[in-house]
Enzyme design. Sequence first.
Site, PDB file in Angstrom:
ATOM      1  N   LYS A 195      22.044  13.384  -6.565  1.00  0.00           N
ATOM      2  CA  LYS A 195      20.647  13.522  -6.980  1.00  0.00           C
ATOM      3  C   LYS A 195      19.785  12.702  -6.044  1.00  0.00           C
ATOM      4  O   LYS A 195      20.266  11.729  -5.461  1.00  0.00           O
ATOM      5  CB  LYS A 195      20.466  12.999  -8.408  1.00  0.00           C
ATOM      6  CG  LYS A 195      19.225  13.515  -9.114  1.00  0.00           C
ATOM      7  CD  LYS A 195      19.474  14.867  -9.752  1.00  0.00           C
ATOM      8  CE  LYS A 195      18.228  15.480 -10.319  1.00  0.00           C
ATOM      9  NZ  LYS A 195      18.564  16.678 -11.127  1.00  0.00           N
ATOM     10  N   ASP A 198      13.848  19.645  -8.800  1.00  0.00           N
ATOM     11  CA  ASP A 198      13.859  19.027 -10.125  1.00  0.00           C
ATOM     12  C   ASP A 198      12.374  18.809 -10.450  1.00  0.00           C
ATOM     13  O   ASP A 198      11.527  19.560  -9.923  1.00  0.00           O
ATOM     14  CB  ASP A 198      14.668  17.713 -10.124  1.00  0.00           C
ATOM     15  CG  ASP A 198      14.978  17.203 -11.532  1.00  0.00           C
ATOM     16  OD1 ASP A 198      15.927  17.702 -12.151  1.00  0.00           O
ATOM     17  OD2 ASP A 198      14.266  16.321 -12.032  1.00  0.00           O
TER      18      ASP A 198
HETATM   19  P1  NDP Z   1       8.613  20.704 -13.659  1.00  0.00           P
HETATM   20  O1  NDP Z   1       8.048  19.717 -12.724  1.00  0.00           O
HETATM   21  O2  NDP Z   1       8.508  22.142 -13.315  1.00  0.00           O
HETATM   22  O3  NDP Z   1       7.998  20.517 -15.116  1.00  0.00           O
HETATM   23  C1  NDP Z   1       8.126  19.321 -15.789  1.00  0.00           C
HETATM   24  C2  NDP Z   1       7.406  19.437 -17.115  1.00  0.00           C
HETATM   25  O4  NDP Z   1       7.717  18.309 -17.912  1.00  0.00           O
HETATM   26  C3  NDP Z   1       5.892  19.422 -16.946  1.00  0.00           C
HETATM   27  O5  NDP Z   1       5.300  20.148 -17.980  1.00  0.00           O
HETATM   28  C4  NDP Z   1       5.581  17.940 -17.050  1.00  0.00           C
HETATM   29  O6  NDP Z   1       4.262  17.640 -17.453  1.00  0.00           O
HETATM   30  C5  NDP Z   1       6.556  17.513 -18.117  1.00  0.00           C
HETATM   31  N1  NDP Z   1       6.867  16.094 -17.913  1.00  0.00           N
HETATM   32  C6  NDP Z   1       7.389  15.514 -16.800  1.00  0.00           C
HETATM   33  N2  NDP Z   1       7.484  14.199 -16.941  1.00  0.00           N
HETATM   34  C7  NDP Z   1       7.021  13.939 -18.171  1.00  0.00           C
HETATM   35  C8  NDP Z   1       6.875  12.752 -18.900  1.00  0.00           C
HETATM   36  N3  NDP Z   1       7.228  11.558 -18.381  1.00  0.00           N
HETATM   37  N4  NDP Z   1       6.385  12.855 -20.167  1.00  0.00           N
HETATM   38  C9  NDP Z   1       6.016  14.063 -20.688  1.00  0.00           C
HETATM   39  N5  NDP Z   1       6.141  15.224 -20.021  1.00  0.00           N
HETATM   40  C10 NDP Z   1       6.622  15.154 -18.799  1.00  0.00           C
HETATM   41  O7  NDP Z   1      10.137  20.271 -13.844  1.00  0.00           O
HETATM   42  P2  NDP Z   1      11.362  21.129 -14.406  1.00  0.00           P
HETATM   43  O8  NDP Z   1      10.888  22.109 -15.417  1.00  0.00           O
HETATM   44  O9  NDP Z   1      12.133  21.610 -13.245  1.00  0.00           O
HETATM   45  O10 NDP Z   1      12.231  19.995 -15.093  1.00  0.00           O
HETATM   46  C11 NDP Z   1      12.116  19.672 -16.480  1.00  0.00           C
HETATM   47  C12 NDP Z   1      13.378  18.968 -16.943  1.00  0.00           C
HETATM   48  O11 NDP Z   1      14.496  19.844 -16.752  1.00  0.00           O
HETATM   49  C13 NDP Z   1      13.736  17.684 -16.185  1.00  0.00           C
HETATM   50  O12 NDP Z   1      14.372  16.801 -17.083  1.00  0.00           O
HETATM   51  C14 NDP Z   1      14.747  18.177 -15.158  1.00  0.00           C
HETATM   52  O13 NDP Z   1      15.593  17.137 -14.728  1.00  0.00           O
HETATM   53  C15 NDP Z   1      15.497  19.201 -15.975  1.00  0.00           C
HETATM   54  N6  NDP Z   1      16.244  20.205 -15.224  1.00  0.00           N
HETATM   55  C16 NDP Z   1      15.646  20.972 -14.267  1.00  0.00           C
HETATM   56  C17 NDP Z   1      16.378  21.944 -13.604  1.00  0.00           C
HETATM   57  C18 NDP Z   1      15.758  22.857 -12.618  1.00  0.00           C
HETATM   58  O14 NDP Z   1      16.464  23.743 -12.125  1.00  0.00           O
HETATM   59  N7  NDP Z   1      14.493  22.734 -12.291  1.00  0.00           N
HETATM   60  C19 NDP Z   1      17.814  22.136 -13.883  1.00  0.00           C
HETATM   61  C20 NDP Z   1      18.319  21.329 -14.960  1.00  0.00           C
HETATM   62  C21 NDP Z   1      17.552  20.390 -15.585  1.00  0.00           C
HETATM   63  P3  NDP Z   1       3.227  16.998 -16.381  1.00  0.00           P
HETATM   64  O15 NDP Z   1       2.790  18.134 -15.526  1.00  0.00           O
HETATM   65  O16 NDP Z   1       2.138  16.432 -17.234  1.00  0.00           O
HETATM   66  O17 NDP Z   1       3.969  15.949 -15.611  1.00  0.00           O
HETATM   67  O1  2IT Z   2      19.311  18.834 -13.037  1.00  0.00           O
HETATM   68  C1  2IT Z   2      19.687  19.836 -12.402  1.00  0.00           C
HETATM   69  O2  2IT Z   2      20.766  20.383 -12.635  1.00  0.00           O
HETATM   70  C2  2IT Z   2      18.803  20.364 -11.360  1.00  0.00           C
HETATM   71  N1  2IT Z   2      17.712  19.849 -11.170  1.00  0.00           N
HETATM   72  C3  2IT Z   2      19.250  21.515 -10.505  1.00  0.00           C
HETATM   73  C4  2IT Z   2      20.139  21.034  -9.381  1.00  0.00           C
HETATM   74  C5  2IT Z   2      20.511  22.085  -8.373  1.00  0.00           C
HETATM   75  O3  2IT Z   2      21.181  21.702  -7.412  1.00  0.00           O
HETATM   76  O4  2IT Z   2      20.159  23.255  -8.520  1.00  0.00           O
END
Ligand code: NDP
Ligand code: 2IT
Length: 481
Positions: A161, A201
């Site tokens: 990561k 992420d």
């Molecule tokens: P994005 O940046 O697309 O979206 C994040 C969302 O979460 C936004 O709405 C953001 O709001 C909100 N958010 C972020 N930080 C905070 C906080 N401290 N408190 C409240 N809301 C918050 O990210 P993703 O959708 O990609 O990721 C969301 C979660 O999913 C994370 O935990 C990530 O690690 C996990 N994840 C992502 C994957 C991926 O493929 N993208 C895969 C597996 C897990 P704001 O705009 O106000 O910051």
């Molecule tokens: O938390 C996760 O699994 C991710 N942000 C996706 C990682 C990846 O390599 O696609």
Amino acid sequence: SAPRHILSNFLSPLDTVHTIKSPYLITQPLGRIMLTDEYVKRVYDQVVARDGDQPEFLQAVYEVLDTLQPVIAKHPEYEKNGVLERLVEPERVVKFRVAWVDDEGKVQVNRGYRVQFNSAIGPYKGGLRFHPTVNEGVIKFLGFEQILKNSLTTLPMGGGKGGSDFNPKGKSDAEVMRFCQAFMTELCRHIGQFTDVPAGDINVGGREIGYLFGQYKRIRDEYSGVLTGKGLEFGGSLARTEATGYGVCYYTAEALRVLRNDSFKGKTVVISGSGNVAIYAAQKAEELGAKVVTVSDSNGYVYDPNGIDVAVVKQIKEVERGRIKEYAERVPSAEYHEGCSGVWTVKCDIALPCATQNEINEESAKALVANGCKVVCEGANMPSTPEAIEVYKNAGLLYGPAKAANAGGVAVSGLEMSQNSYRLSWTFEEVDAKLKSIMESIVANSLAASKEYGEEGDLMAGANIAGFVKVANAMVAQGVL
Ligand code: NDP
Ligand code: 2IT
């Protein structure tokens, strides 16, 4: 002279971390078993002594070690080969300066990280997070989770990561580009298609991956699948954008089917976040017959009793990069509430936390249960505090832990790597079908592992055990490294 308690902090570092920096020692017992195994305890104490200032990392490690105790008891070869001591220590942590120039001509300095945690079953693989809360402990917790998550996908990927404390909010495209170029200028010497393959992420999506890929290609003069989540024109996989959110729903649907003989049909779903994971979880849940009534961001949440219109969320977040508050200005049936934790007070059958770590604490978990919520499946990484997980367990909720439920994103990243190696691309339907079958096999493999180790039906123990055993066996086979 210094007051005695301050002095004693210096004299007795172990006491300091135990009493001040590690809530997970004082608040034992947490989890179902408690750390009773001598070897597991010793390993955890060592982590506390070394990394007592990294609370998220301790939290992630504690939860895993707790559920691995029956495995350790049955397999003395893991202790003999020092598997746990090695598992909790990253193979490499890279930390670097990222200097760039903003639109005003001012020099900005951020910190960059890449934690290459474990390469026993494949090249390091895991996302990059750009958020002001990023520090070494946060990246380590995410990297540690990623080891077991990637193992669960059934694909050959190790765990890693990375990220930066860079905050892209309010930055221009040109600033984001310059930051990404500066970040990759250093990162490029540590990664490669056979070494370490980053992805997105929080705050790292298609735009950032494009800039990062361009800079890697320019510096290394190499066109390879070194990043996933790429644009479709330059090696990206169809369905990667949708994969995490869709995967959360495929996982939830399968767990509901197997454990409850139930489905999404007619259910009310609460979702937090409004980013990549939240949007596609909402879309798939609605396709599967549920009504999603909330989405949120770090400022607040919207409640729409008619069901969230995902097209409006996409327009606001993906196209305009706006705030979720604007949804309520456009959709008359919706209300906006300040404060993101209020989302857990909304009545629902199923909750899908898709924003960030520790977004559901004990109080929020109790509110969910009091309102009749029966299922929590995690789209975000470690969104539930240990106390919240206790509440789910005591209430008999169906609880799908992050490293299983959100593995669809990295699974399709793995499929993107395969397509890049083959130099071809599969259709959306092919990738989506593979994703669905991977999520179903994660449920099946977790349940099989939970049964084998006397925790039948426990998806959290099952995910940790199933993910661990493959990595542990590979580590034993490859010798002490
Ligand atoms: P994005 O940046 O697309 O979206 C994040 C969302 O979460 C936004 O709405 C953001 O709001 C909100 N958010 C972020 N930080 C905070 C906080 N401290 N408190 C409240 N809301 C918050 O990210 P993703 O959708 O990609 O990721 C969301 C979660 O999913 C994370 O935990 C990530 O690690 C996990 N994840 C992502 C994957 C991926 O493929 N993208 C895969 C597996 C897990 P704001 O705009 O106000 O910051
Ligand atoms: O938390 C996760 O699994 C991710 N942000 C996706 C990682 C990846 O390599 O696609």
